[in-house]
Scaffold this active site. Sequence first.
Site, PDB file in Angstrom:
ATOM      1  N   LEU A   1     -55.466 -90.094   9.690  1.00 12.35           N
ATOM      2  CA  LEU A   1     -56.406 -89.720  10.728  1.00 12.35           C
ATOM      3  C   LEU A   1     -55.642 -89.837  12.035  1.00 12.35           C
ATOM      4  O   LEU A   1     -54.999 -90.855  12.293  1.00 12.35           O
ATOM      5  CB  LEU A   1     -57.609 -90.667  10.709  1.00 12.35           C
ATOM      6  CG  LEU A   1     -58.783 -90.355  11.645  1.00 12.35           C
ATOM      7  CD1 LEU A   1     -59.361 -88.974  11.348  1.00 12.35           C
ATOM      8  CD2 LEU A   1     -59.867 -91.422  11.500  1.00 12.35           C
ATOM      9  N   ASP A   2     -55.672 -88.789  12.850  1.00 12.47           N
ATOM     10  CA  ASP A   2     -54.877 -88.764  14.078  1.00 12.47           C
ATOM     11  C   ASP A   2     -55.063 -90.022  14.911  1.00 12.47           C
ATOM     12  O   ASP A   2     -56.151 -90.613  14.946  1.00 12.47           O
ATOM     13  CB  ASP A   2     -55.254 -87.553  14.938  1.00 12.47           C
ATOM     14  CG  ASP A   2     -54.676 -86.254  14.401  1.00 12.47           C
ATOM     15  OD1 ASP A   2     -53.805 -86.313  13.519  1.00 12.47           O
ATOM     16  OD2 ASP A   2     -55.093 -85.183  14.884  1.00 12.47           O
ATOM     17  N   ARG A   3     -54.015 -90.396  15.607  1.00 17.53           N
ATOM     18  CA  ARG A   3     -54.050 -91.573  16.468  1.00 17.53           C
ATOM     19  C   ARG A   3     -55.195 -91.490  17.495  1.00 17.53           C
ATOM     20  O   ARG A   3     -55.868 -92.486  17.778  1.00 17.53           O
ATOM     21  CB  ARG A   3     -52.702 -91.684  17.202  1.00 17.53           C
ATOM     22  CG  ARG A   3     -52.586 -92.857  18.159  1.00 17.53           C
ATOM     23  CD  ARG A   3     -51.308 -92.757  18.976  1.00 17.53           C
ATOM     24  NE  ARG A   3     -51.173 -93.895  19.884  1.00 17.53           N
ATOM     25  CZ  ARG A   3     -50.484 -94.986  19.596  1.00 17.53           C
ATOM     26  NH1 ARG A   3     -49.869 -95.086  18.438  1.00 17.53           N
ATOM     27  NH2 ARG A   3     -50.405 -95.979  20.460  1.00 17.53           N
TER      28      ARG A   3
ATOM     29  N   ALA B   1     -57.965 -89.989  17.157  1.00 12.38           N
ATOM     30  CA  ALA B   1     -59.271 -89.901  16.504  1.00 12.38           C
ATOM     31  C   ALA B   1     -59.728 -91.267  16.016  1.00 12.38           C
ATOM     32  O   ALA B   1     -58.939 -92.199  15.866  1.00 12.38           O
ATOM     33  CB  ALA B   1     -59.198 -88.931  15.326  1.00 12.38           C
TER      34      ALA B   1
ATOM     35  N   ARG C   1     -58.570 -80.306  15.749  1.00  7.72           N
ATOM     36  CA  ARG C   1     -57.995 -80.025  17.069  1.00  7.72           C
ATOM     37  C   ARG C   1     -57.385 -78.632  17.135  1.00  7.72           C
ATOM     38  O   ARG C   1     -57.290 -78.040  18.207  1.00  7.72           O
ATOM     39  CB  ARG C   1     -56.968 -81.093  17.458  1.00  7.72           C
ATOM     40  CG  ARG C   1     -55.829 -81.308  16.491  1.00  7.72           C
ATOM     41  CD  ARG C   1     -55.011 -82.540  16.897  1.00  7.72           C
ATOM     42  NE  ARG C   1     -54.149 -82.987  15.828  1.00  7.72           N
ATOM     43  CZ  ARG C   1     -52.905 -82.588  15.655  1.00  7.72           C
ATOM     44  NH1 ARG C   1     -52.373 -81.712  16.490  1.00  7.72           N
ATOM     45  NH2 ARG C   1     -52.176 -83.061  14.671  1.00  7.72           N
TER      46      ARG C   1
END
EC number: 5.4.99.25
Length: 309
Positions: free
Chosen positions: A51-53, A55, A192
């Site tokens: 999971l993206d930093r 997010a 994104r």
Amino acid sequence: MNRFDLQENPHPRNESGFLLIHKPEGMTSSDLVVKARKKLGLKKVGHTGTLDRAASGLMILPIGSCTSFSSVFLEKEKSYEAWIKPGESTDSGDKEGEILESLSQEETIRWFEENREQLRELFLEVPTWETQEAPEISALKVNGKRRSDLFREGVALVPAVRKIKIYQYELGAFTPQSIFFKIRVSAGTYIRKIATDISERAGFPMRLERLVRTSIGRLNLSQADSYENLLEGKVTIHSPESILEFPTVEIPGTEVRNVLNGRKTKLEWIPGTEFLLVSPEGEILAWCKKDDHAIHELDYKYLRVFPKN
């Protein structure tokens, strides 16, 4: 499902199961894994997809022998809540990246008022999308190296086009300050990138301001422990049977040792393509896969056997 209390279990050994944690913004998925392992004193912790930093939201952390099931969750549908910031774009598509273009508030409002309906139409077209090009800054790997690292090194990247499916989509607030939507997508869909793709089509800078993952498969964020609970060492360890969706076959107690030694036992039936063998006490003994042309009781193979601790 067991409630884990660090005060009562300062040195847990060989725990197995799953943690459901609400990852905060500003922390990488790997950081969360390390924190869980150290804070809870666990020997083995994994994760089931990054999971993206920038997010936040639901992360499933398998522990102990359950790390064998990490790949099971990679292809699950995922749900998100997303907030888009109009008037600014970055190379990553979120607030972590380097700014490419930034409009003043007045410029943003003016553009928005003049092009509101056209922009709204672009957002309403999202459910029809069937492919997506992976962002240049992503964890996706090319010859063993992350696309993001290659991009930062100035390496020209070949577009990685992926098939996607939008299962649910709801467009909410739509203002010059913020655009909000809820979405449920197939695995591998970059939220994104939705913002950057619409930005490019509209000729108007936009980026992801905030992203929250609210579900993975049938598991929801409401079931997760907070990061604060993790720091306090008070989290729930979910049993494999409460998290995994495989059908199970109970075998006689007399056959348990054979299974644990890797010898197959005859089954009266095979319930699905993949299934679990369990003991009379409900303990998972083996993860199995039916042979493509199964006819007999032994036409299956072990993907993993789970010896007793």
